[in-house]
Design a protein around this motif. Structure first.
Motif, PDB file in Angstrom:
ATOM      1  N   GLY A 128     -20.673  33.567  -5.544  1.00 39.79           N
ATOM      2  CA  GLY A 128     -19.481  34.068  -4.874  1.00 39.79           C
ATOM      3  C   GLY A 128     -19.791  35.131  -3.837  1.00 39.79           C
ATOM      4  O   GLY A 128     -19.258  35.112  -2.721  1.00 39.79           O
ATOM      5  N   ILE A 129     -20.677  36.069  -4.196  1.00 40.40           N
ATOM      6  CA  ILE A 129     -21.065  37.116  -3.249  1.00 40.40           C
ATOM      7  C   ILE A 129     -21.824  36.520  -2.064  1.00 40.40           C
ATOM      8  O   ILE A 129     -21.682  36.964  -0.921  1.00 40.40           O
ATOM      9  N   SER A 130     -22.630  35.490  -2.322  1.00 47.30           N
ATOM     10  CA  SER A 130     -23.371  34.829  -1.245  1.00 47.30           C
ATOM     11  C   SER A 130     -22.423  34.188  -0.240  1.00 47.30           C
ATOM     12  O   SER A 130     -22.625  34.283   0.978  1.00 47.30           O
ATOM     13  N   LEU A 131     -21.370  33.526  -0.724  1.00 55.16           N
ATOM     14  CA  LEU A 131     -20.377  32.925   0.163  1.00 55.16           C
ATOM     15  C   LEU A 131     -19.654  33.994   0.977  1.00 55.16           C
ATOM     16  O   LEU A 131     -19.410  33.826   2.179  1.00 55.16           O
ATOM     17  N   PHE A 132     -19.303  35.084   0.315  1.00 54.87           N
ATOM     18  CA  PHE A 132     -18.622  36.177   1.009  1.00 54.87           C
ATOM     19  C   PHE A 132     -19.513  36.761   2.105  1.00 54.87           C
ATOM     20  O   PHE A 132     -19.083  36.945   3.253  1.00 54.87           O
ATOM     21  N   MET A 133     -20.771  37.027   1.774  1.00 51.64           N
ATOM     22  CA  MET A 133     -21.681  37.631   2.744  1.00 51.64           C
ATOM     23  C   MET A 133     -22.066  36.659   3.844  1.00 51.64           C
ATOM     24  O   MET A 133     -22.402  37.079   4.956  1.00 51.64           O
ATOM     25  N   ARG A 160     -31.643  39.498  -3.923  1.00 56.25           N
ATOM     26  CA  ARG A 160     -32.198  38.445  -3.070  1.00 56.25           C
ATOM     27  C   ARG A 160     -31.130  37.433  -2.676  1.00 56.25           C
ATOM     28  O   ARG A 160     -31.107  36.941  -1.538  1.00 56.25           O
ATOM     29  N   THR A 161     -30.243  37.105  -3.603  1.00 54.65           N
ATOM     30  CA  THR A 161     -29.202  36.120  -3.302  1.00 54.65           C
ATOM     31  C   THR A 161     -28.234  36.645  -2.261  1.00 54.65           C
ATOM     32  O   THR A 161     -27.816  35.914  -1.353  1.00 54.65           O
ATOM     33  N   VAL A 162     -27.857  37.913  -2.380  1.00 55.68           N
ATOM     34  CA  VAL A 162     -26.952  38.524  -1.401  1.00 55.68           C
ATOM     35  C   VAL A 162     -27.596  38.543  -0.022  1.00 55.68           C
ATOM     36  O   VAL A 162     -26.962  38.195   0.985  1.00 55.68           O
ATOM     37  N   THR A 163     -28.854  38.932   0.047  1.00 56.51           N
ATOM     38  CA  THR A 163     -29.557  38.993   1.327  1.00 56.51           C
ATOM     39  C   THR A 163     -29.701  37.610   1.949  1.00 56.51           C
ATOM     40  O   THR A 163     -29.480  37.435   3.155  1.00 56.51           O
ATOM     41  N   ALA A 164     -30.061  36.614   1.135  1.00 54.42           N
ATOM     42  CA  ALA A 164     -30.196  35.249   1.650  1.00 54.42           C
ATOM     43  C   ALA A 164     -28.850  34.698   2.100  1.00 54.42           C
ATOM     44  O   ALA A 164     -28.749  33.984   3.109  1.00 54.42           O
ATOM     45  N   GLY A 165     -27.782  35.007   1.365  1.00 51.04           N
ATOM     46  CA  GLY A 165     -26.454  34.535   1.733  1.00 51.04           C
ATOM     47  C   GLY A 165     -26.007  35.093   3.069  1.00 51.04           C
ATOM     48  O   GLY A 165     -25.377  34.386   3.869  1.00 51.04           O
ATOM     49  N   ALA A 166     -26.314  36.348   3.349  1.00 53.23           N
ATOM     50  CA  ALA A 166     -25.909  36.971   4.608  1.00 53.23           C
ATOM     51  C   ALA A 166     -26.551  36.284   5.809  1.00 53.23           C
ATOM     52  O   ALA A 166     -26.008  36.317   6.919  1.00 53.23           O
ATOM     53  N   VAL A 181     -14.148  32.697  -6.843  1.00 56.44           N
ATOM     54  CA  VAL A 181     -12.868  32.244  -6.288  1.00 56.44           C
ATOM     55  C   VAL A 181     -12.604  32.892  -4.935  1.00 56.44           C
ATOM     56  O   VAL A 181     -12.312  32.210  -3.951  1.00 56.44           O
ATOM     57  N   PHE A 182     -12.711  34.212  -4.878  1.00 53.76           N
ATOM     58  CA  PHE A 182     -12.431  34.888  -3.611  1.00 53.76           C
ATOM     59  C   PHE A 182     -13.491  34.566  -2.566  1.00 53.76           C
ATOM     60  O   PHE A 182     -13.172  34.357  -1.391  1.00 53.76           O
ATOM     61  N   GLY A 183     -14.772  34.554  -2.965  1.00 54.18           N
ATOM     62  CA  GLY A 183     -15.833  34.266  -2.012  1.00 54.18           C
ATOM     63  C   GLY A 183     -15.719  32.885  -1.407  1.00 54.18           C
ATOM     64  O   GLY A 183     -15.889  32.702  -0.196  1.00 54.18           O
ATOM     65  N   PHE A 184     -15.397  31.894  -2.237  1.00 57.76           N
ATOM     66  CA  PHE A 184     -15.252  30.527  -1.724  1.00 57.76           C
ATOM     67  C   PHE A 184     -14.056  30.440  -0.790  1.00 57.76           C
ATOM     68  O   PHE A 184     -14.146  29.842   0.287  1.00 57.76           O
ATOM     69  N   TRP A 185     -12.921  31.018  -1.188  1.00 53.61           N
ATOM     70  CA  TRP A 185     -11.726  30.991  -0.340  1.00 53.61           C
ATOM     71  C   TRP A 185     -11.985  31.717   0.973  1.00 53.61           C
ATOM     72  O   TRP A 185     -11.607  31.235   2.053  1.00 53.61           O
ATOM     73  N   LEU A 225     -24.588  27.904  -0.524  1.00 54.96           N
ATOM     74  CA  LEU A 225     -24.834  27.282  -1.824  1.00 54.96           C
ATOM     75  C   LEU A 225     -26.315  26.998  -2.007  1.00 54.96           C
ATOM     76  O   LEU A 225     -26.897  27.267  -3.063  1.00 54.96           O
ATOM     77  N   ALA A 226     -26.931  26.459  -0.969  1.00 55.57           N
ATOM     78  CA  ALA A 226     -28.360  26.149  -1.036  1.00 55.57           C
ATOM     79  C   ALA A 226     -29.195  27.419  -1.196  1.00 55.57           C
ATOM     80  O   ALA A 226     -30.178  27.438  -1.944  1.00 55.57           O
TER      81      ALA A 226
END
Length: 301
Positions: free
Chosen positions: A195-200, A119-125, A285-289, A147-148
Motif C-alpha cells: 500500500g505504501i509503495s502504491l502511494f509513493m 527498501r519497498t518504500v524507496t523502490a515504490g517511489a 486500500v488507500f494506496g491503491f485508490w 506491485l512488481a
C-alpha cells in the motif's frame, strides 16, 4: 453566403461529425485508450497480468546486482553491516546491550524488519518515474510497476530472513512453535508495504525531488520505530499523545510482532495484532485508490 454564415455552417458540420464519431464509438463499444478504467476492471486487468508482474520482478532482481562481484549477497550484507555499525554505536557506546537481553538478536531483528519496509518504500517511489519509456511504449495497468517492485523486495527478503534466523539461533534463542507464525507477520507487513509503495509511486511520478528527501524521512522513521531501543522504556516520561503516536507507529508494530515470535517466545498481544492489521488494510486500500485515481496521468509530459 456571407463569411459569418459560412463559419456557422462549418461549425455545425464539424459538430455533426463529432457527434457521429462519438455515436459510432459508443455503438461499437470503443473507448479512449488512456481512459481510467473502473476499479473492478482495473483489478481484473492486474490479475490478468499477474504472470508479467512476477516475471518482471524476478528479472529485476537478477539484473540488479549483475555487475557486482557478490551479486544478491549485498541484500544480506547491507543490513548486516548496518546492524554492526548500530551495535557499535547503540550497543557499546550508549550501552543499550546492558539493559536489553540478547541485544544482538534484538537489534538485527529490528534492522531486518525495518529494512524490508524501507527498501519497498524507496523502490515504490521510483517505480513509475524510472519506467517512463515502458509506460509510453505499452498499454498496461500502471499499478503493475509498484506491485512488481514490492514483490521484488519480498523475494529478496528470503535471503535476509535466512540470515536473521541463523543469527537468532547463534545468539542462544531456541526454536518454538511461534516461529511458524513468522510468515503471517511477514505477509501482513508485505500488505502494508504494498500500500505504501502504491502511494509513493504516485508521489514519485509527479514530485521527482521526493527521492532526495526519502533517505531523511526513512532515517527519522527508523529512529522513531524502536529499532535500537525498547519504546516502552523510552516513552514512560513522554506526554500521553506522543507516547501513543510512537507505539501506534506501523514499523514499530511489525518489529514488535517479529521480536515476540523469534526472541521473546510469546504470542503477540492484541494491540500488536490490531495495529499491524489496521495499518495493512488502510495502507493497501488507500494506496491503491490513490494510485488508481491518477492512472490517466502517468507517463505524460
Amino acid at each position: 453566403m456571407s463569411q459569418p454564415e459560412s463559419a456557422l455552417a462549418d461549425a455545425q458540420a464539424g459538430g455533426r461529425a463529432t457527434e457521429s464519431l462519438a455515436a459510432l464509438a459508443e455503438r461499437y463499444g470503443l473507448s479512449r485508450a488512456i481512459a481510467r478504467p473502473s476499479l473492478h476492471a482495473y483489478l481484473r486487468q492486474l490479475w490478468e497480468r499477474r504472470h508479467f508482474i512476477v516475471t518482471y520482478a524476478t528479472s529485476k532482481n537478477v539484473s540488479k546486482y549483475s555487475e557486482s562481484a557478490l551479486g544478491q549477497l549485498w541484500q544480506v550484507l547491507t543490513p548486516l553491516l548496518n546492524a554492526a555499525v548500530y551495535y557499535l554505536i547503540f550497543g557499546v557506546i550508549f550501552a543499550q546491550s546492558k539493559h536489553i537481553p540478547n541485544y544482538p538478536a534484538f537489534l538485527i531483528t529490528g534492522v531486518m524488519v525495518f529494512s524490508f519496509t524501507q527498501r519497498t518504500v524507496t523502490a515504490g517511489a521510483k517505480a513509475v518515474s524510472s519506467n517512463l519509456s515502458l509506460i509510453r511504449a505499452l498499454h498496461f495497468p500502471r499499478a503493475s510497476l509498484p506491485l512488481a517492485s514490492a514483490i521484488q523486495e519480498l523475494q529478496l527478503l528470503g535471503w535476509s530472513m535466512g540470515v536473521l534466523v541463523a543469527l537468532v539461533l547463534i545468539t542462544g534463542e531456541e526454536i518454538t512453535w511461534l516461529w511458524l507464525l513468522t510468515p503471517v507477520a511477514l505477509f501482513v507487513q508485505f500488505v502494508f508495504n504494498l500500500g505504501i509503495s502504491l502511494f509513493m509511486a504516485r508521489i514519485g511520478a509527479f514530485v521527482r525531488d521526493i527521492t532526495q528527501l526519502l533517505p531523511f524521512i526513512t532515517r527519522t522513521w527508523m529512529y522513531a520505530s524502536g529499532v535500537f531501543y525498547m519504546i516502552d522504556d523510552r516513552t514512560r516520561n513522554l506526554p500521553t499523545l506522543l507516547r501513543w503516536v510512537l507505539e501506534f507507529n506501523p514499523a514499530a508494530a511489525y518489529i514488535e510482532f517479529m521480536r515476540d515470535l523469534l526472541i521473546y517466545d510469546r504470542f503477540p498481544e492484541r494491540w500488536v495484532w490490531t495495529t499491524c492489521s489496521f495499518w495493512a488494510v488502510v495502507a493497501l486500500v488507500f494506496g491503491f485508490w490513490f494510485f488508481w485515481r491518477a492512472e490517466e496521468r502517468y507517463g505524460r509530459g
